[in-house]
Design a protein around this motif. Sequence first.
Motif, short mmCIF file in Angstrom:
data_model
loop_
_atom_site.label_atom_id
_atom_site.label_comp_id
_atom_site.label_asym_id
_atom_site.label_seq_id
_atom_site.Cartn_x
_atom_site.Cartn_y
_atom_site.Cartn_z
N LEU A 16 0.82 -1.21 0.00
CA LEU A 16 0.00 0.00 0.00
C LEU A 16 0.85 1.26 0.00
N LEU A 17 1.94 1.26 0.75
CA LEU A 17 2.82 2.43 0.78
C LEU A 17 3.47 2.65 -0.59
N ALA A 18 3.89 1.58 -1.22
CA ALA A 18 4.50 1.71 -2.55
C ALA A 18 3.46 2.22 -3.56
N SER A 19 2.28 1.66 -3.51
CA SER A 19 1.23 2.06 -4.44
C SER A 19 0.79 3.50 -4.19
N GLY A 20 0.66 3.87 -2.92
CA GLY A 20 0.30 5.25 -2.58
C GLY A 20 1.36 6.24 -3.04
N SER A 21 2.62 5.84 -2.92
CA SER A 21 3.71 6.71 -3.38
C SER A 21 3.66 6.93 -4.89
N LEU A 22 3.34 5.86 -5.62
CA LEU A 22 3.22 5.99 -7.08
C LEU A 22 2.08 6.93 -7.46
N LEU A 23 1.00 6.86 -6.70
CA LEU A 23 -0.13 7.77 -6.96
C LEU A 23 0.26 9.22 -6.67
N LEU A 24 0.93 9.44 -5.56
CA LEU A 24 1.34 10.81 -5.22
C LEU A 24 2.32 11.37 -6.24
N ALA A 25 3.20 10.51 -6.74
CA ALA A 25 4.20 10.94 -7.72
C ALA A 25 3.61 11.03 -9.13
N LYS A 26 2.37 10.59 -9.26
CA LYS A 26 1.68 10.55 -10.56
C LYS A 26 2.57 9.85 -11.60
N GLU A 27 3.02 8.65 -11.21
CA GLU A 27 3.83 7.83 -12.10
C GLU A 27 3.08 7.59 -13.40
N LYS A 28 3.79 7.64 -14.51
CA LYS A 28 3.17 7.65 -15.83
C LYS A 28 2.23 6.47 -16.07
N GLY A 29 2.68 5.26 -15.78
CA GLY A 29 1.85 4.08 -16.01
C GLY A 29 0.57 4.09 -15.19
N VAL A 30 0.70 4.45 -13.93
CA VAL A 30 -0.45 4.51 -13.04
C VAL A 30 -1.41 5.60 -13.50
N THR A 31 -0.86 6.75 -13.83
CA THR A 31 -1.69 7.88 -14.26
C THR A 31 -2.46 7.54 -15.53
N THR A 32 -1.77 6.93 -16.48
CA THR A 32 -2.42 6.56 -17.74
C THR A 32 -3.56 5.58 -17.49
N THR A 33 -3.28 4.53 -16.74
CA THR A 33 -4.31 3.52 -16.48
C THR A 33 -5.51 4.11 -15.77
N MET A 34 -5.25 4.87 -14.73
CA MET A 34 -6.37 5.39 -13.94
C MET A 34 -7.19 6.44 -14.69
N THR A 35 -6.53 7.28 -15.48
CA THR A 35 -7.30 8.26 -16.23
C THR A 35 -8.11 7.58 -17.34
N GLU A 36 -7.59 6.50 -17.91
CA GLU A 36 -8.37 5.74 -18.90
C GLU A 36 -9.60 5.11 -18.27
N LEU A 37 -9.52 4.82 -16.98
CA LEU A 37 -10.68 4.26 -16.27
C LEU A 37 -11.67 5.34 -15.85
N GLY A 38 -11.31 6.59 -16.06
CA GLY A 38 -12.20 7.69 -15.72
C GLY A 38 -11.96 8.29 -14.35
N VAL A 39 -10.84 7.95 -13.72
CA VAL A 39 -10.52 8.52 -12.41
C VAL A 39 -9.88 9.88 -12.63
N PRO A 40 -10.47 10.94 -12.12
CA PRO A 40 -9.90 12.28 -12.31
C PRO A 40 -8.58 12.44 -11.56
N LEU A 41 -7.68 13.22 -12.12
CA LEU A 41 -6.39 13.48 -11.48
C LEU A 41 -6.57 14.10 -10.09
N SER A 42 -7.63 14.83 -9.91
CA SER A 42 -7.87 15.48 -8.62
C SER A 42 -8.13 14.46 -7.50
N TRP A 43 -8.47 13.22 -7.85
CA TRP A 43 -8.72 12.18 -6.85
C TRP A 43 -7.44 11.50 -6.40
N PHE A 44 -6.35 11.64 -7.15
CA PHE A 44 -5.12 10.92 -6.85
C PHE A 44 -4.62 11.16 -5.43
#
Length: 116
Positions: A16-44
Amino acid sequence: MFIAYVVAAALMALLLLASGSLLLAKEKGVTTTMTELGVPLSWFPLLAVLKIAGALGLLAGIFYRPLGIAAAAGVVLYFVGAVITHLRAKDVKGTVIPTVLVGVSTAPLLLAIASM
């Protein structure tokens, strides 16, 4: 059961800490996947805080079990929400990892309950 909870909680907390860190850093792969799913960047930031809080709650549950149970239940619900998000986006193939994480995250919950 207590040692099993400590191991499961610690491993899940690391994940969870690793995953949360990737979200906070807006890592490219995570950002791409989540925005394609319709998750707004403001929710990160909120989603990252939920993951980090879950990790800290699991670790605190080693010393105060009710908090560990609440945190573990929250983590399970978080990943159930991830499965639902993938299904709403019609990304059935993408449900595999969150579904596995639902299963994995139930281990600390069940072990916390069993070791009370």
